[in-house]
Design a protein around this motif. Structure first.
Motif, PDB file in Angstrom:
ATOM      1  N   PRO A 113      23.888  -2.866  26.150  1.00  0.00           N
ATOM      2  CA  PRO A 113      22.698  -2.252  26.751  1.00  0.00           C
ATOM      3  C   PRO A 113      22.926  -0.813  27.199  1.00  0.00           C
ATOM      4  N   ALA A 114      24.098  -0.530  27.769  1.00  0.00           N
ATOM      5  CA  ALA A 114      24.377   0.822  28.259  1.00  0.00           C
ATOM      6  C   ALA A 114      24.364   1.829  27.106  1.00  0.00           C
ATOM      7  N   PHE A 115      24.881   1.416  25.960  1.00  0.00           N
ATOM      8  CA  PHE A 115      24.877   2.305  24.800  1.00  0.00           C
ATOM      9  C   PHE A 115      23.451   2.548  24.321  1.00  0.00           C
ATOM     10  N   GLN A 116      22.657   1.477  24.218  1.00  0.00           N
ATOM     11  CA  GLN A 116      21.281   1.608  23.755  1.00  0.00           C
ATOM     12  C   GLN A 116      20.448   2.469  24.704  1.00  0.00           C
ATOM     13  N   GLU A 117      20.752   2.417  25.983  1.00  0.00           N
ATOM     14  CA  GLU A 117      20.017   3.236  26.956  1.00  0.00           C
ATOM     15  C   GLU A 117      20.292   4.720  26.755  1.00  0.00           C
ATOM     16  N   ARG A 118      21.519   5.058  26.350  1.00  0.00           N
ATOM     17  CA  ARG A 118      21.873   6.458  26.125  1.00  0.00           C
ATOM     18  C   ARG A 118      21.398   6.965  24.769  1.00  0.00           C
ATOM     19  N   LEU A 119      21.135   6.055  23.852  1.00  0.00           N
ATOM     20  CA  LEU A 119      20.793   6.423  22.485  1.00  0.00           C
ATOM     21  C   LEU A 119      19.366   6.972  22.393  1.00  0.00           C
ATOM     22  N   GLU A 120      19.194   7.986  21.560  1.00  0.00           N
ATOM     23  CA  GLU A 120      17.883   8.601  21.384  1.00  0.00           C
ATOM     24  C   GLU A 120      16.884   7.596  20.780  1.00  0.00           C
ATOM     25  N   PRO A 121      15.608   7.661  21.186  1.00  0.00           N
ATOM     26  CA  PRO A 121      14.603   6.682  20.741  1.00  0.00           C
ATOM     27  C   PRO A 121      14.525   6.467  19.227  1.00  0.00           C
ATOM     28  N   GLU A 125      14.853   2.727  17.551  1.00  0.00           N
ATOM     29  CA  GLU A 125      13.815   2.148  16.688  1.00  0.00           C
ATOM     30  C   GLU A 125      14.412   1.679  15.357  1.00  0.00           C
ATOM     31  N   GLN A 126      15.383   2.420  14.832  1.00  0.00           N
ATOM     32  CA  GLN A 126      16.017   2.016  13.579  1.00  0.00           C
ATOM     33  C   GLN A 126      16.801   0.715  13.748  1.00  0.00           C
ATOM     34  N   PHE A 127      17.437   0.543  14.887  1.00  0.00           N
ATOM     35  CA  PHE A 127      18.138  -0.712  15.151  1.00  0.00           C
ATOM     36  C   PHE A 127      17.154  -1.873  15.204  1.00  0.00           C
ATOM     37  N   LEU A 128      16.016  -1.651  15.845  1.00  0.00           N
ATOM     38  CA  LEU A 128      15.007  -2.704  15.925  1.00  0.00           C
ATOM     39  C   LEU A 128      14.463  -3.051  14.543  1.00  0.00           C
ATOM     40  N   GLU A 129      14.232  -2.037  13.716  1.00  0.00           N
ATOM     41  CA  GLU A 129      13.738  -2.268  12.355  1.00  0.00           C
ATOM     42  C   GLU A 129      14.771  -3.044  11.535  1.00  0.00           C
ATOM     43  N   LEU A 130      16.032  -2.671  11.675  1.00  0.00           N
ATOM     44  CA  LEU A 130      17.089  -3.355  10.937  1.00  0.00           C
ATOM     45  C   LEU A 130      17.206  -4.809  11.378  1.00  0.00           C
ATOM     46  N   GLU A 131      17.130  -5.036  12.690  1.00  0.00           N
ATOM     47  CA  GLU A 131      17.171  -6.404  13.208  1.00  0.00           C
ATOM     48  C   GLU A 131      16.010  -7.231  12.648  1.00  0.00           C
ATOM     49  N   ALA A 132      14.834  -6.627  12.572  1.00  0.00           N
ATOM     50  CA  ALA A 132      13.664  -7.332  12.046  1.00  0.00           C
ATOM     51  C   ALA A 132      13.867  -7.703  10.579  1.00  0.00           C
ATOM     52  N   GLU A 133      14.517  -6.825   9.819  1.00  0.00           N
ATOM     53  CA  GLU A 133      14.762  -7.117   8.400  1.00  0.00           C
ATOM     54  C   GLU A 133      15.752  -8.273   8.245  1.00  0.00           C
ATOM     55  N   TYR A 134      16.800  -8.281   9.066  1.00  0.00           N
ATOM     56  CA  TYR A 134      17.752  -9.392   9.019  1.00  0.00           C
ATOM     57  C   TYR A 134      17.067 -10.697   9.424  1.00  0.00           C
ATOM     58  N   MET A 135      16.254 -10.631  10.477  1.00  0.00           N
ATOM     59  CA  MET A 135      15.548 -11.827  10.935  1.00  0.00           C
ATOM     60  C   MET A 135      14.607 -12.355   9.857  1.00  0.00           C
ATOM     61  N   ALA A 136      13.903 -11.446   9.188  1.00  0.00           N
ATOM     62  CA  ALA A 136      12.973 -11.857   8.144  1.00  0.00           C
ATOM     63  C   ALA A 136      13.705 -12.537   6.997  1.00  0.00           C
ATOM     64  N   LEU A 137      14.865 -12.002   6.622  1.00  0.00           N
ATOM     65  CA  LEU A 137      15.642 -12.587   5.533  1.00  0.00           C
ATOM     66  C   LEU A 137      16.099 -13.997   5.876  1.00  0.00           C
ATOM     67  N   PHE A 138      16.695 -14.167   7.050  1.00  0.00           N
ATOM     68  CA  PHE A 138      17.196 -15.484   7.430  1.00  0.00           C
ATOM     69  C   PHE A 138      16.054 -16.460   7.719  1.00  0.00           C
ATOM     70  N   SER A 139      14.956 -15.969   8.265  1.00  0.00           N
ATOM     71  CA  SER A 139      13.812 -16.846   8.537  1.00  0.00           C
ATOM     72  C   SER A 139      13.234 -17.404   7.244  1.00  0.00           C
ATOM     73  N   GLU A 140      13.121 -16.542   6.235  1.00  0.00           N
ATOM     74  CA  GLU A 140      12.613 -16.998   4.942  1.00  0.00           C
ATOM     75  C   GLU A 140      13.521 -18.078   4.347  1.00  0.00           C
ATOM     76  N   LEU A 141      14.840 -17.856   4.448  1.00  0.00           N
ATOM     77  CA  LEU A 141      15.783 -18.852   3.928  1.00  0.00           C
ATOM     78  C   LEU A 141      15.705 -20.156   4.710  1.00  0.00           C
ATOM     79  N   LEU A 142      15.539 -20.045   6.015  1.00  0.00           N
ATOM     80  CA  LEU A 142      15.422 -21.253   6.837  1.00  0.00           C
ATOM     81  C   LEU A 142      14.192 -22.058   6.440  1.00  0.00           C
ATOM     82  N   GLN A 143      13.073 -21.381   6.304  1.00  0.00           N
ATOM     83  CA  GLN A 143      11.834 -22.081   5.949  1.00  0.00           C
ATOM     84  C   GLN A 143      11.932 -22.720   4.572  1.00  0.00           C
ATOM     85  N   ASN A 144      12.612 -22.037   3.647  1.00  0.00           N
ATOM     86  CA  ASN A 144      12.786 -22.602   2.309  1.00  0.00           C
ATOM     87  C   ASN A 144      13.813 -23.731   2.302  1.00  0.00           C
TER      88      ASN A 144
END
Length: 218
Positions: A113-121, A125-144
């Motif tokens: 958290p301390a690192f993310q607080e210092r990091l520029e917005p 946002e790119q970390f959040l987008e990347l996390e969403a892509e990983y989540m989408a990939l694994f979620s699709e596999l789970l559902q299948n």
């Protein structure tokens, strides 16, 4: 591409490579922007034209390599029926980290958290987008993989918390150097196999439990 754009891109690549080399031999706190500039032969002021802070430089190292890993996992997800593809992806994710222990260390640091607080917005946002892509990939596999259970997106999210905890544990083990100091060392290949078995078994058990609980509450 214009020559100036090519030069800018070449400088940026050189800075990232210099930072990676320095992080392999020194701790994060000891590496400075000035040192990265000296190592690259680029003026310190020029470094800030590419990266507004050391955190931003650090984040780019993680984001770029993580995106490369994600592309490989996305391809792997179509290499077999969903249950087998899930197993292959988990194993490959572990192997990716083992092949690049520095990436494991960097990922763990960027998740603080301390690192993310210092990091520029924009980088956050790119970390959040990347996390969403990983989540989408694994979620699709789970559902299948559990098509007969009809898992909702919320169910998948709950299941992925457990997967994330296991992956973070493996990441920490790799970043710490492995098992050589143990009285009875474990080979990473055997370790990955057992952890993968644990994750798959946990997914089966927890998926059934989630649906049973949902049925009871109806």
């Amino acid at each position: 591409m214009r020559y100036q754009d090519q030069l800018f891109q070449q400088r940026e690549t050189a800075l990232l490579e210099a930072a990676r080399q320095l992080f392999q031999s020194q701790s994060w706190d000891r590496v400075t922007i000035a040192e990265v500039a000296r190592h690259t032969g680029i003026g310190k002021g020029t470094v800030y034209k590419h990266f507004p802070s050391k955190e931003a430089l650090f984040a780019r190292l993680v984001l770029d390599r993580s995106r490369m890993h994600l592309i490989e996992l996305q391809t792997l997800s179509h290499s077999a029926p969903a249950p087998e593809a899930m197993r292959r992806m988990i194993r490959r994710a572990f192997e990716q980290l083992l092949a690049d222990p520095l990436q494991a260390q960097l990922c763990l640091h960027c998740d603080r958290p301390a690192f993310q607080e210092r990091l520029e917005p924009p980088y956050r946002e790119q970390f959040l987008e990347l996390e969403a892509e990983y989540m989408a990939l694994f979620s699709e596999l789970l559902q299948n993989s559990f098509a007969g259970l009809q898992l909702s997106n919320e169910h998948c999210q709950h299941l992925l918390w457990g997967v994330e905890a296991c992956i973070n544990g493996v990441m920490t083990r790799i970043a710490s150097g492995g098992f050589e100091h143990w009285a009875d060392p474990i080979a990473f290949d055997a370790y990955f196999e057992r952890v993968t078995d644990f994750i798959i078994a946990g997914l089966h058990g927890q998926a059934a439990a989630l649906l049973a609980a949902a049925a009871t509450n109806e």
